[in-house]
Design a protein around this motif. Structure first.
Motif, PDB file in Angstrom:
ATOM      1  N   ALA A  78       0.861  -1.193   0.000  1.00 55.62           N
ATOM      2  CA  ALA A  78       0.000   0.000   0.000  1.00 55.62           C
ATOM      3  C   ALA A  78       0.895   1.240   0.000  1.00 55.62           C
ATOM      4  CB  ALA A  78      -0.899  -0.019   1.219  1.00 55.62           C
ATOM      5  N   PRO A  79       0.390   2.362  -0.539  1.00 58.17           N
ATOM      6  CA  PRO A  79      -0.952   2.599  -1.074  1.00 58.17           C
ATOM      7  C   PRO A  79      -1.142   1.989  -2.464  1.00 58.17           C
ATOM      8  CG  PRO A  79       0.381   4.568  -1.311  1.00 58.17           C
ATOM      9  CD  PRO A  79       1.222   3.595  -0.553  1.00 58.17           C
ATOM     10  N   TYR A  80      -2.420   2.011  -2.919  1.00 59.42           N
ATOM     11  CA  TYR A  80      -2.782   1.465  -4.226  1.00 59.42           C
ATOM     12  C   TYR A  80      -3.506   2.529  -5.047  1.00 59.42           C
ATOM     13  CZ  TYR A  80      -1.739  -3.100  -2.169  1.00 59.42           C
ATOM     14  OH  TYR A  80      -1.113  -4.159  -1.567  1.00 59.42           O
ATOM     15  N   ILE A  81      -3.496   2.320  -6.344  1.00 53.81           N
ATOM     16  CA  ILE A  81      -4.238   3.188  -7.255  1.00 53.81           C
ATOM     17  C   ILE A  81      -5.315   2.327  -7.920  1.00 53.81           C
ATOM     18  CG2 ILE A  81      -2.834   2.870  -9.334  1.00 53.81           C
ATOM     19  CD1 ILE A  81      -3.895   6.309  -8.080  1.00 53.81           C
ATOM     20  N   ILE A  82      -6.519   2.855  -8.019  1.00 56.63           N
ATOM     21  CA  ILE A  82      -7.658   2.130  -8.590  1.00 56.63           C
ATOM     22  C   ILE A  82      -8.094   2.867  -9.856  1.00 56.63           C
ATOM     23  CG2 ILE A  82      -9.994   1.293  -8.180  1.00 56.63           C
ATOM     24  CD1 ILE A  82      -9.419   1.524  -5.155  1.00 56.63           C
ATOM     25  N   LYS A  83      -8.151   2.151 -10.975  1.00 58.83           N
ATOM     26  CA  LYS A  83      -8.506   2.816 -12.228  1.00 58.83           C
ATOM     27  C   LYS A  83      -9.295   1.865 -13.122  1.00 58.83           C
ATOM     28  CE  LYS A  83      -3.688   1.944 -13.475  1.00 58.83           C
ATOM     29  NZ  LYS A  83      -2.403   2.547 -13.849  1.00 58.83           N
ATOM     30  N   PRO A  84     -10.206   2.396 -13.931  1.00 58.32           N
ATOM     31  CA  PRO A  84     -10.985   1.549 -14.840  1.00 58.32           C
ATOM     32  C   PRO A  84     -10.105   0.992 -15.952  1.00 58.32           C
ATOM     33  CG  PRO A  84     -11.485   3.860 -15.211  1.00 58.32           C
ATOM     34  CD  PRO A  84     -10.596   3.813 -14.017  1.00 58.32           C
ATOM     35  N   SER A  85     -10.372  -0.223 -16.356  1.00 57.98           N
ATOM     36  CA  SER A  85      -9.532  -0.877 -17.361  1.00 57.98           C
ATOM     37  C   SER A  85      -9.626  -0.207 -18.724  1.00 57.98           C
ATOM     38  CB  SER A  85      -9.923  -2.345 -17.501  1.00 57.98           C
ATOM     39  OG  SER A  85      -9.266  -2.939 -18.589  1.00 57.98           O
ATOM     40  N   GLY A  86     -10.804   0.272 -19.089  1.00 54.58           N
ATOM     41  CA  GLY A  86     -11.014   0.698 -20.466  1.00 54.58           C
ATOM     42  C   GLY A  86     -10.965   2.186 -20.716  1.00 54.58           C
ATOM     43  N   GLU A  87     -10.399   2.977 -19.813  1.00 50.49           N
ATOM     44  CA  GLU A  87     -10.333   4.420 -20.012  1.00 50.49           C
ATOM     45  C   GLU A  87      -8.896   4.887 -19.853  1.00 50.49           C
ATOM     46  OE1 GLU A  87     -13.078   6.361 -17.432  1.00 50.49           O
ATOM     47  OE2 GLU A  87     -14.820   5.356 -18.272  1.00 50.49           O
ATOM     48  N   SER A  88      -8.502   5.872 -20.649  1.00 48.20           N
ATOM     49  CA  SER A  88      -7.147   6.399 -20.575  1.00 48.20           C
ATOM     50  C   SER A  88      -7.131   7.665 -19.736  1.00 48.20           C
ATOM     51  CB  SER A  88      -6.625   6.706 -21.980  1.00 48.20           C
ATOM     52  OG  SER A  88      -7.398   7.727 -22.583  1.00 48.20           O
ATOM     53  N   GLY A  89      -5.931   8.107 -19.413  1.00 49.81           N
ATOM     54  CA  GLY A  89      -5.800   9.345 -18.648  1.00 49.81           C
ATOM     55  C   GLY A  89      -6.201   9.179 -17.203  1.00 49.81           C
ATOM     56  N   SER A  90      -6.732  10.257 -16.627  1.00 50.20           N
ATOM     57  CA  SER A  90      -7.000  10.284 -15.191  1.00 50.20           C
ATOM     58  C   SER A  90      -8.463  10.038 -14.835  1.00 50.20           C
ATOM     59  CB  SER A  90      -6.575  11.646 -14.632  1.00 50.20           C
ATOM     60  OG  SER A  90      -7.351  12.674 -15.215  1.00 50.20           O
ATOM     61  N   LYS A  91      -9.295   9.778 -15.818  1.00 49.62           N
ATOM     62  CA  LYS A  91     -10.731   9.681 -15.569  1.00 49.62           C
ATOM     63  C   LYS A  91     -11.042   8.542 -14.604  1.00 49.62           C
ATOM     64  CE  LYS A  91     -15.108   9.835 -18.082  1.00 49.62           C
ATOM     65  NZ  LYS A  91     -15.745   9.775 -19.416  1.00 49.62           N
ATOM     66  N   HIS A  92     -11.768   8.856 -13.536  1.00 48.73           N
ATOM     67  CA  HIS A  92     -12.246   7.908 -12.532  1.00 48.73           C
ATOM     68  C   HIS A  92     -11.133   7.232 -11.730  1.00 48.73           C
ATOM     69  CE1 HIS A  92     -15.942   7.630 -15.357  1.00 48.73           C
ATOM     70  NE2 HIS A  92     -16.192   8.500 -14.387  1.00 48.73           N
ATOM     71  N   VAL A  93      -9.927   7.782 -11.760  1.00 51.06           N
ATOM     72  CA  VAL A  93      -8.830   7.227 -10.964  1.00 51.06           C
ATOM     73  C   VAL A  93      -9.064   7.537  -9.491  1.00 51.06           C
ATOM     74  CG1 VAL A  93      -6.361   7.401 -10.455  1.00 51.06           C
ATOM     75  CG2 VAL A  93      -7.147   7.329 -12.825  1.00 51.06           C
ATOM     76  N   GLN A  94      -8.830   6.529  -8.632  1.00 51.82           N
ATOM     77  CA  GLN A  94      -8.994   6.693  -7.193  1.00 51.82           C
ATOM     78  C   GLN A  94      -7.736   6.234  -6.469  1.00 51.82           C
ATOM     79  OE1 GLN A  94     -12.863   5.292  -5.624  1.00 51.82           O
ATOM     80  NE2 GLN A  94     -13.440   4.846  -7.734  1.00 51.82           N
ATOM     81  N   TYR A  95      -7.520   6.806  -5.293  1.00 52.29           N
ATOM     82  CA  TYR A  95      -6.341   6.502  -4.487  1.00 52.29           C
ATOM     83  C   TYR A  95      -6.795   5.779  -3.224  1.00 52.29           C
ATOM     84  CZ  TYR A  95      -2.268   7.507  -1.474  1.00 52.29           C
ATOM     85  OH  TYR A  95      -1.199   7.423  -0.623  1.00 52.29           O
ATOM     86  N   ALA A  96      -6.110   4.676  -2.901  1.00 51.96           N
ATOM     87  CA  ALA A  96      -6.432   3.909  -1.694  1.00 51.96           C
ATOM     88  C   ALA A  96      -5.201   3.881  -0.795  1.00 51.96           C
ATOM     89  CB  ALA A  96      -6.858   2.492  -2.060  1.00 51.96           C
ATOM     90  N   GLU A  97      -5.310   4.470   0.368  1.00 48.01           N
ATOM     91  CA  GLU A  97      -4.168   4.591   1.280  1.00 48.01           C
ATOM     92  C   GLU A  97      -3.752   3.238   1.860  1.00 48.01           C
ATOM     93  OE1 GLU A  97      -1.118   6.369   3.137  1.00 48.01           O
ATOM     94  OE2 GLU A  97      -2.586   7.537   2.005  1.00 48.01           O
ATOM     95  N   THR A  98      -4.723   2.371   2.110  1.00 49.13           N
ATOM     96  CA  THR A  98      -4.438   1.094   2.752  1.00 49.13           C
ATOM     97  C   THR A  98      -5.165  -0.054   2.047  1.00 49.13           C
ATOM     98  OG1 THR A  98      -6.341   1.225   4.246  1.00 49.13           O
ATOM     99  CG2 THR A  98      -4.280   2.272   4.989  1.00 49.13           C
TER     100      THR A  98
END
Length: 372
Positions: free
Chosen positions: A128-148
């Protein structure tokens, strides 16, 4: 006679393509269903037409061009473009097979794993930390940050479809980009650029050259060529990496014309990706010599909203009105001179030295601050 390029899609990629055409003397024929498309005011000719419905005006413009360049990520539209080009034997600057892999982070990450290409590890591996992102979109759209790891589990507990999300370790370090253009047996890599992110993980600035060793630059170029060879790439691909603890790790690939980095490379090296791509599409070989002499250059976005000037990602540019080009492409913006008017801008500067570049950047920021 001027070479003509049919650019399909007038958003950020289309804007990049139109500006590249303007700098190498190519005629840009922009095709978009939206009459207010971002790049519409800058194209040499703007055809408002529906390619998916196979409108006559769109197909005639495609047939008129020396080659067709898709500048969008709409699956239905891309399918229609490829079908029309196949039926009419039109030259297409797009590798549909490579794109199908690169547009899915799951597919591209599987390719990295199969070919021992260094990349961030998937949850629950890594730290950790982790980054969560949709498989089918480029760039920063819908990117989320997970601390733990607990934050990841909370996300998965409420997620409707976990299979469409990529959860990887969040690596720290500078981010770099490199483009590969070519066809099997004949690939070129270009200048490495540094990617600067805003708070929303959106690129707000691209700078060149970068502060890495010759060995690290070669490592990055070798990674790009290896991926291109595995894909059998015919066209252009962008490779984004992060330099984490002394190792280049691949974050993502995009087998299409990117935005931002091509204009930064053009300013620094004089290499225009549109010319390079045209050579491969038309001849499967390069007409231009390779260049390795780089000037310090910077491509960046500044916006004004409600009287506040700030640097932000290119997502803000999608809010722009009619765009104008300043002298020598230094400015691309929608500022109309009205006192207090909000604006979105790109400015691209270079200097003989880093000190000269920074002085020019400072001067432009002061100019923007002083606008009425």
């Amino acid at each position: 006679m001027r070479k003509k390029v049919a650019i399909i899609g007038g958003k950020l990629q289309g804007l990049e393509a139109v500006l590249l055409c303007s700098q190498c003397g190519y005629e840009s024929l922009l095709i978009d269903i939206n009459p207010d498309a971002l790049a519409g005011s800058l194209a040499d000719r703007f055809v408002v037409s529906d390619v998916i419905r196979r409108d006559r005006e769109a197909i005639e413009a495609m047939e008129e061009a020396d080659f067709v360049l898709p500048a969008n990520e709409n699956a239905e539209l891309l399918k229609a473009i490829c079908s029309i080009c196949d039926e009419r034997n039109l030259k297409l600057a797009f590798d549909r097979n490579a794109y199908e892999i690169s547009c899915s982070k799951i597919k591209s990450d599987r390719l990295f794993a199969e070919h021992n290409i260094p990349a961030p590890r998937y949850y629950p591996e890594g730290e950790a930390p982790y980054i969560i992102k949709p498989s089918g979109e480029s760039g920063s759209k819908h990117v989320q940050y997970a601390e733990t790891a607990e934050d990841v589990e909370k996300f998965l507990a409420v997620c409707d479809n976990p299979d469409i999300w990529v959860i990887q370790e969040y690596l720290t370090g500078p981010s770099y980009s490199i483009e590969v253009i070519g066809c099997p047996g004949n690939y070129r890599t270009y200048e490495v650029t540094k990617i600067h992110m805003d708070d929303a993980y959106d690129c707000c600035r691209v700078s060149a050259p970068v502060d890495i060793t010759a060995e690290e630059e070669k490592e990055l170029g070798d990674i790009g060529v290896k991926i291109a060879e595995v894909l059998g790439l015919r066209g252009i691909m962008d490779v984004e990496v992060i330099h984490h603890k002394g190792q280049m790790r691949v974050l993502e690939i995009d087998a299409r014309l990117p935005s931002q980095t091509p204009l930064a490379v053009l300013a620094s090296s004089g290499v225009n990706y549109m010319e390079e791509l045209a050579s491969i599409v038309e001849k499967s070989s390069f007409d231009t010599p390779e260049k390795r002499d780089f000037l310090p250059a910077s491509y960046e976005h500044y916006m004004r909203r409600d009287g506040r000037l700030f640097q932000g990602g290119e997502g803000y540019l999608t809010e722009a009105g009619k765009l104008f080009i300043g002298d020598n492409l230094e400015f691309v913006w929608d500022y109309g001179g009205v006192a207090g008017q909000d604006f979105s801008s790109i400015f691209i500067v270079k200097g003989a030295t880093e000190a000269q570049l920074e002085a020019r950047r400072d001067a432009i920021r002061e100019k923007l601050k002083m606008l009425p």
